[in-house]
Design a protein around this motif. Structure first.
Motif, short mmCIF file in Angstrom:
data_model
loop_
_atom_site.label_atom_id
_atom_site.label_comp_id
_atom_site.label_asym_id
_atom_site.label_seq_id
_atom_site.Cartn_x
_atom_site.Cartn_y
_atom_site.Cartn_z
N SER A 6 43.83 64.93 91.95
CA SER A 6 42.44 65.21 92.32
C SER A 6 42.22 66.70 92.52
O SER A 6 41.13 67.21 92.28
CB SER A 6 42.08 64.47 93.59
N GLN A 16 36.63 61.16 92.56
CA GLN A 16 37.44 60.07 93.09
C GLN A 16 36.66 59.29 94.15
O GLN A 16 36.72 58.07 94.22
CB GLN A 16 38.72 60.61 93.70
N ASP A 29 37.97 60.56 87.66
CA ASP A 29 39.04 60.45 88.65
C ASP A 29 39.01 59.05 89.25
O ASP A 29 38.12 58.72 90.03
CB ASP A 29 38.86 61.52 89.74
N GLU A 30 39.96 58.24 88.88
CA GLU A 30 40.07 56.85 89.32
C GLU A 30 38.73 56.12 89.22
O GLU A 30 38.22 55.59 90.20
CB GLU A 30 40.59 56.79 90.76
#
Ligand code: ATP
Ligand code: ATP
Ligand code: MG
Ligand code: MG
Lengths: 316, 329, 331, 481
Positions: D28, D70, D149-150
């Motif tokens: 991240s 994220q 991000d995720e």
């Protein structure tokens, strides 16, 4: 039994048909003010039997008051009775009332000079009240045999004409006794708590021996001075203690004079002026052409004449 | 249904509040026996002009999750500056006042946005300082404004119902509405109030927007103060806390929440009108002055209830226990 | 829309210095400010006639007492995360009225009744804030309107007087200091003790710092906030009682500017408005500091305006410093 | 400590490039630097071969970088439409509503959000739908580089598939996609190449075609993860059980029942949105709309009231230690004793001595350095923070049940073993332990009984040996791998 009128003119208007059925727009102080509450009560009661209808537009907020004043003008009542908080802001509504042909009776504080001619007035004699305060102080100090002394003054809100007029009278009389000096003038905003706080600090600043007399512009401002002096260990009243004088006599002030702490006060009690303004209105409606401006007679109150005035002063 | 309505209080609150007050206003003849006059509406709009810009100023900051208490200080200072600088040229006075408001707002905005300080203590301090400044400028005295032409101009009736002052105030609301509905600024303000971190990540220029917002708030408050001072022909160094409280009431009735993220300028407009009409209702029905305080208290109590998450949970709990019947959605 | 051809296109090469920042002694901004203020005050104080006297010290303390007592109570509420109350002065006024109008029942009964009245009015707000999570500012504005309006309604605006002057004992002085000053000290010490040494006090810090965490941990959030407000109510009530005794009569406007003065004192004492940090003794310090500066300006002959201005600037500076300190090391 | 020391990789046009690494590897952080949220102290970022300095989100957008953070970054207070344009530098200053609505409608349809109206408030959407809105927004920005991000952490498989399709479409247009995920199988399926980070440095970049999941895990961790043998114990006294009957939360959980006796560890296996986490939150008193019944040790638990739940002897560890867990500004000692204050003295008084003793003993129990007890929790690493959070619930004789939501979120392998050990000891000491997790390894490692959940319902229950693939099938309601 009216005080000095300036006699500059007679209140015109009033068709002489008597107060019965007339409507008054009452733009007074709100009930949040004890003075206002007492005035409102007495004033309403005094006019109750006359058949006048009173529209309550009172408020203790200066802005709301002006708006209510304008409202009153638009309703075209037979008379607007106003006790205004902000004299200057009332100038325009007064002019509007004049244009609309609605008569205005200003009570308590005097009108702004620019519209003096446009309104009727029943005003407290504020310069006189200031003079009385100064007389109390001078008399008290003389009685203690002092040939010099320092005086502190805690005023009401400085921006009000009432305050300025009283200070004028006060200063005028104090000037006749140059041996007594005014060393502090503080604006405490008609706020009892603030008066107490400022008094505490002034006593600390000058010490008990640095202050011989104090003027609190209303009793509820003078009494905190008494408390502050006592708490600072200064003697109050008596042969050599602090001479404190108040104004707008209240019951608490009378009690304090009885207790020998407050030297004196002066009237401007709401009851007298309420009755006089109610009386003025009846005269006006009955076509008796009262003078355009009436002063309410004010009295100096000290231990000497306490019993005569105690009653008048104990209503608020 | 109720649930869906409650999910968007910014739309419902101002409408319901305004409708209630209008009904009360329309019903005043029942009490007084005199029909509603054109002037009653004019005067209500004058009351709106008195509080409107203040409500807009504080309401906009509330939408962005901030709380600008200093508006009432700027309001007082604006009046004082306008009166002192505008004796000859009223326009110059207004410009000077708005200039002061802009400067004050920008400084506060920079402090709050750059240092990420909660706005309430900062603006409270500024309020106290501004009060002192105004007081010092005038020596504690009301300063009178001798340019009576300006005084008469701002309050002259236009079309029976309006005055330049109420029209300017109205225009400010409409301009704000146009800006916030028609441009990116509206969603951005609400985003900043609703979730500041997410707004940053999404690419909203949070700091810049906040500085601009406080600047606008300062300018609006100062303008309001200047117009009021012209109208009263005097500037009062200490208007007290009451204008602030009433402006907050107006903003809350306008559907803005102190938590931020909610509210529209038109809602604020409805809230300000609501407060002004309420004052007019109290005035024309000759109710005692304190009744308006009780009205405010009652209205705020409803808003508190709508906005209290814990209360909602308690209701949910009761419903889950079968004590209350479930919502029909 | 494309990241061009084959070779180095979106290449990222990042390196950061290896050593973490040295964790040595860092000056505490608030401490530094205090030092600066004190250092700056010394020459002014020394050159101000009659400032450095016992009498003046007494006067400063006496002037601090009323606001100070309320401010100490407000500290607990702010620590517990409910920011501020906008209804303090109305509550104090009502308490003062109750106190004076019940004097005929005897001083102790009157005292008890008025303290209970202050606690009840304020604790009810606290319970709504604690259990319903009502916004404290909105709620207390509403409460202020309700209390003020009702007081005017019921009293009809007339001044309330006492039948009996037994209350005058509250105006007496001990060793040259008014009783209120001792009460202020006791209240501040008790509040500090409650905050540091009792379960509810500790929980106030926890609830104030992170209400969500406190709730998830099963802490009695509503009760803790209610207790903080009840204590605040007690403090307001004490202030109201002293205001009544000092003025010997009570009117609707008796509370004056108590609300904001108390908030200013709490903020100058370094309590964070977001909750979770603060101290009653520092609030006492804040209240005294404001009084000292006001007194200094008064004695030096500055206008009321200058006094208010300096107070505002002081609050602003402390708020900024407190904030900088609290975010030092992170963010 | 630098979060990221030395990372280099290159993403080609039209490529879908994965970044993998264990928790805290620095993924991240790299994403933050590429999206303009964090300035690198050193190093270069090149786009289209020229150096760029991404000072802010706006500059990054000017260079064509779009981001799905994220953390969920849509604003609930805005409508879907408003969120789509929020912060987008290409969005015109003056809003053109009609065009925007059409565009929004199309984008929503593409990602499978046909049900969602552009004018709907995001606060009325489920978490998964919100995530999809954010992804749709990033993919619609016509960017040159899209960073995710995720993105699928909170999505169901069906939803994930929609996202993959959309990502492939975007890549096919020649856009570079950077894809960060812990779901290794999906990484291998979707991405062309993968860069593995370990402790803030690049380990390798390699085409996904050359890798299996196991090889990828070895690359990420440095060595193959060891699997502890599940030690399953018989239930002791049945009266000491936590029994949940017909627990429901509107929209989240339907009719959940479970009897968990003391001594064994119960695992609720489910992805985000499966209801596993909601079971624990409902029992802990955080769902005021929950219905059903909960009993502990034959006493009714007032499970809609968090305070009453605590008093009944249930301790809860939420999955978010920042907003629902620790008091970050307070010292470690204060945090450790925060929930047991009434027992540290008499009559509401605190005894500093007992407080010190208690916090010391808890610190040693939880494996925290006693010397740092006076420091704020904030100064601890994430893993140690989590230890303090779990440790807070241990060693209390008035707690009979521990509920843990993701007990080792963001914790490295060592810290994780330590926390697992703590929980095991707690179970041995006679506590009911129930935890929810999305991680297969943790479920297998720690759970004696595993209950799989999907879409608010129980799918299966496994008291004995079980294959991870079965669990995964249950949790995703897909076919066995
Ligand atoms: N703001 C910060 N200040 C200091 N350290 C930080 C900060 N943010 C992250 N870190 C640290 O940097 C390291 C890398 O964190 P990062 O968030 O990049 O990990 P990640 O690979 O994304 O992990 P995850 O898979 O859990 O998302 C961690 O050790 C973390 O503790
Ligand atoms: N804000 C801070 N102030 C002081 N020290 C810190 C801070 N953040 C981290 N540290 C210290 O730096 C060290 C590394 O912390 P970091 O968060 O990077 O650990 P980590 O690698 O993420 O470990 P974990 O896997 O347990 O999260 C720890 O000893 C921690 O105490
Ligand atoms: Mg990450
Ligand atoms: Mg970490």
């Amino acid at each position: 039994a009216c005080g000095g009128s300036d006699g500059s003119g007679k209140a015109s208007g009033g068709d002489g048909s008597g107060p019965e059925g007339k409507t008054i727009a009452f733009v007074g102080y709100g009930n949040e003010s004890p003075w206002g509450a007492a005035y409102n009560k007495t004033f309403t009661a005094a006019l109750k039997d006359s058949g006048v209808k009173i529209n309550d537009l009172t408020s203790m907020d200066a802005g709301t008051q002006i708006q209510n004043f304008n409202q009153a003008v638009s309703q075209k009542p037979d008379l607007i009775v106003a006790l205004v908080l902000d004299t200057q802001a009332a100038v325009v509504p007064i002019q509007k009332a004049k244009q609309a042909g609605v008569p205005v009776l200003l009570v308590d504080g005097r009108p702004d000079p620019s519209v003096e001619k446009d309104v009727m007035a029943v005003v407290s004699d504020n310069p006189k009240l200031g003079e009385y305060a100064a007389q109390n102080i001078i008399e008290g100090l003389k009685a203690q045999g002092r040939d010099s002394g320092n005086v502190i003054v805690l005023m009401g809100t400085k921006s009000m004409l009432v305050t300025q007029d009283r200070m004028e009278g006060f200063d005028k009389v104090m000037a006749t006794a140059p041996e007594y000096k005014v060393i502090e003038e503080q604006d405490t905003n008609w706020d009892p708590t603030l008066s107490g706080k400022v008094a505490q600090q002034l006593f600390a600043k000058h010490g008990c021996d640095g202050v011989q007399a104090a003027y609190g512009m209303a009793d509820y401002m003078a009494l905190p001075i008494v408390q502050a002096a006592k708490q600072a260990g200064c003697k109050v009243g008596g042969d050599d203690g602090l001479v404190v004088t108040g104004g707008n006599c209240f019951k608490a002030g009378i009690d304090s004079i009885r207790a020998g702490e407050l030297y004196g006060t002066a009237t401007e009690d709401p009851i007298t002026i309420a009755k006089q303004s109610a009386d003025y209105i009846e005269r006006y409606f009955s076509g008796k052409n009262p003078p355009q401006s009436e002063l309410v007679p004010e009295e100096r109150v000290t231990a000497a004449n306490l019993d005569e005035l105690a009653d008048q002063c104990s209503q608020a | 249904m109720i649930r869906r309505v409650l999910a968007r209080p910014e739309r419902v609150t101002p409408l319901v509040a305004l409708a209630l007050v209008i009904v009360a206003f329309a019903a005043t003849p029942l009490r007084t026996g005199t029909p509603i006059a054109t002037f009653d509406i004019y005067n209500a709009l004058q009351g709106f002009a008195q509080i409107g810009l203040l409500a807009l100023a504080i309401g906009l900051t509330m939408i962005a999750g901030e709380f600008d208490l200093s508006v009432v200080g700027t309001y007082a200072l604006g009046g004082m500056v306008a009166v002192q600088a505008g004796q000859d040229s009223p326009l110059l006075g207004v410009l000077a006042a708005v200039g002061c408001g802009v400067a004050i707002g920008a400084v506060q905005g920079l402090l709050i946005a750059r240092l990420r300080i909660p706005s309430m203590p900062v603006t409270l301090a500024t309020y106290i300082a501004l009060l002192g400044l105004t007081y010092a400028m005038s020596g504690g005295l009301s300063v009178s404004y001798t340019n009576f032409d300006a005084t008469l101009w701002v309050d002259q009736t236009i079309g029976g119902y309006f005055s330049p002052r109420s029209l300017i105030t109205l225009a400010a609301f409409l301009l704000a509405a146009l800006l916030l509905v028609g441009t990116r600024l509206g969603p951005e303000l609400r985003a900043i109030g609703g979730d500041r971190r997410a707004s940053r990540v999404a690419g909203v220029r949070v700091e810049r927007t906040l500085v601009g917002l406080f600047t606008a708030s300062g300018a609006l408050a100062a303008l309001g103060g200047a117009l009021l001072a012209y109208s009263y022909a005097s500037a009062n160094p200490d208007p007290g806390l009451r204008p602030l409280l009433i402006a907050v009431v107006a903003a809350l009735l306008g559907g803005v929440s102190l938590a931020g993220g909610r509210g529209t300028p038109l809602g604020l407009l409805a809230g300000a009108l609501c407060v002004a009409l309420l004052a007019q209702v109290v005035a024309v029905s000759y109710l005692p002055d304190y009744t308006i305080q009780l009205f405010y208290a009652a209205l705020l109590a409803v808003i508190v209830a709508i906005d209290s998450p814990g209360l909602h949970r308690s209701v949910d709990r009761l419903r889950a226990r079968g004590v209350l019947r479930p919502w029909r959605t | 829309m494309t990241t061009t051809d084959d070779e180095p296109r979106g290449q990222v090469a990042v390196a950061m210095p290896g050593a973490p920042a040295a964790r040595g002694w860092r000056p505490d901004p608030l401490g530094v400010l205090l030092l600066v203020v004190v250092v700056a005050l010394v020459p002014v104080a020394v050159t101000t006639d009659r400032f450095l006297t016992l009498d003046n010290a007494r006067a400063i303390l006496a002037a601090t007492a009323f606001v100070g007592i309320t401010a100490v109570g407000a500290t607990l509420v702010m620590i517990a995360g409910s920011a501020v109350s906008m209804a303090a002065s109305q509550t104090a006024t009502v308490v003062a009225m109750v106190f004076l109008s019940t004097q005929d029942l005897g001083l102790s009964v009157a005292l008890l009744l008025s303290l209970l009245c202050g606690i009840a009015i304020t604790a009810v707000q606290g319970v709504v804030i604690g259990y319903w999570e009502a916004n404290p500012i909105v709620l207390t504005i509403a409460a202020g309107f309700a209390i003020g309006g009702t007081a005017t309604w019921l009293s009809g605006g007339t001044t309330v007087y006492a039948e009996d002057d037994a209350y005058d004992v509250l105006n007496s002085t001990v060793l040259g200091l008014p009783v209120a000053v001792y009460v202020l000290l006791v209240v501040a010490l008790v509040a500090e003790w409650v905050l540091r040494r009792t379960t509810p006090g500790r929980q106030m810090f926890l609830v104030g710092e992170n209400r969500g965490a406190a709730r998830a941990a099963g802490l009695p959030v509503g009760r803790v906030i209610g207790v903080a407000w009840a204590f605040f109510g007690l403090c307001i009530a004490i202030t109201g009682v002293f205001l009544a005794s000092f003025n010997t009569s009570a009117t609707v406007s008796l509370g004056g500017t108590l609300t904001l003065d108390a908030i200013a004192a709490v903020l100058v004492g370094g309590t964070a408005i977001t909750g979770g940090r603060g101290s009653a003794l520092r609030t006492l310090g804040g209240a005294v500091l404001i009084s000292v500066i006001a007194n200094l300006l008064l004695i030096r002959g500055y206008s009321t305006g200058a006094q208010i201005l300096v107070k505002g600037v002081l609050v602003l500076v402390v708020v900024v410093l407190v904030h900088l300190r609290s975010t030092r090391g992170h963010r | 400590m630098p979060a990221v020391k030395e990372v280099s990789f290159t993403v080609g046009a039209g490529e879908i490039h994965a970044i993998c690494g264990h928790n805290g590897a620095g993924k991240s952080t790299v994403v933050k630097m590429l999206s303009g949220q964090l300035a690198p102290d050193a190093g270069r970022i090149l786009i289209d071969g020229s150096d760029v300095e991404l000072r802010s989100r706006q500059v990054a957008q000017q260079h064509g970088v779009a981001l799905v953070d994220q953390e969920l970054s849509v604003v609930p207070a805005l409508t879907v439409l408003e969120n789509m344009g929020l912060g987008d530098i290409r969005a015109p200053f003056v809003r053109r509503r009609k065009a925007a609505v059409e565009q929004c409608r199309r984008v929503l349809d593409e990602i499978g959000l046909e049900r969602v109206r552009p004018d709907q408030l995001v606060s009325s959407l489920s978490i998964g739908e919100r995530q999809l809105v954010e992804i749709a927004k990033a993919l619609s920005q016509q960017a040159r580089v899209v960073i995710l991000d995720e993105p699928t952490a909170t999505l169901s498989d069906v939803e994930s598939e929609r996202v993959f399709a959309a990502v492939r479409r975007v890549a096919a247009r020649g856009c570079s996609v950077l894809f960060v995920s812990h779901r290794l199988a999906e990484v291998l399926e979707l991405c062309d190449r993968v860069t593995v980070l370990r402790d803030g440095a690049t380990v390798t970049t390699s085409p996904t075609a050359d890798l299996t999941v196991d090889e990828l895990i070895v690359l990420m961790l440095g060595e193959a993860p060891r699997r502890l043998e599940a030690a399953r114990r018989a239930d002791p006294d049945r009266a000491h059980a936590l029994s949940i009957e017909g627990l429901s939360v509107p929209g989240r959980l339907a009719d959940f029942s479970l009897t968990a006796p003391a001594g064994r560890i119960y695992a609720l296996a489910g992805q985000l949105g499966s209801g596993a986490s909601d079971v624990l939150r409902a029992v802990a008193g955080l769902h005021s709309q929950a219905t059903g019944s909960v009993r502990l040790r034959d006493e009714d638990v007032p499970f809609r009231d968090a305070v009453g739940v605590g008093r009944a002897g249930i301790a809860f560890v939420s999955n978010d230690r920042k907003t629902e867990g620790l008091f970050l500004d307070k010292t470690i000692a204060t945090n450790l004793v925060a929930t047991r204050l009434p027992r540290l003295g008499r009559g509401g008084l605190l005894s500093p001595r007992r407080e010190r003793q208690e916090s010391r003993s808890l610190a040693s129990l939880a494996g925290l350095p006693a010397a740092r007890l006076g420091e704020p929790v904030l100064a601890l690493s994430g893993g140690n923070q989590q230890k303090a959070f779990v440790g807070r619930c241990l060693g209390r004789d008035d707690v009979f049940a521990l509920l843990l939501d993701e007990p080792t979120r963001g914790v490295d392998i060592g810290g994780r073993a330590a926390i697992h050990h703590l929980l095991r000891e707690a179970a041995d000491a006679g506590l009911v332990v129930v935890f929810a997790s999305t991680e297969l390894e943790e479920l297998l490692e720690l759970g004696d009984v595993i209950v799989t959940m999907h879409d608010g319902r129980v799918v299966g229950r496994y008291d004995d040996e079980v294959d991870g693939a079965v669990l995964m099938r249950d949790m995703t309601k897909g076919d066995a791998a």
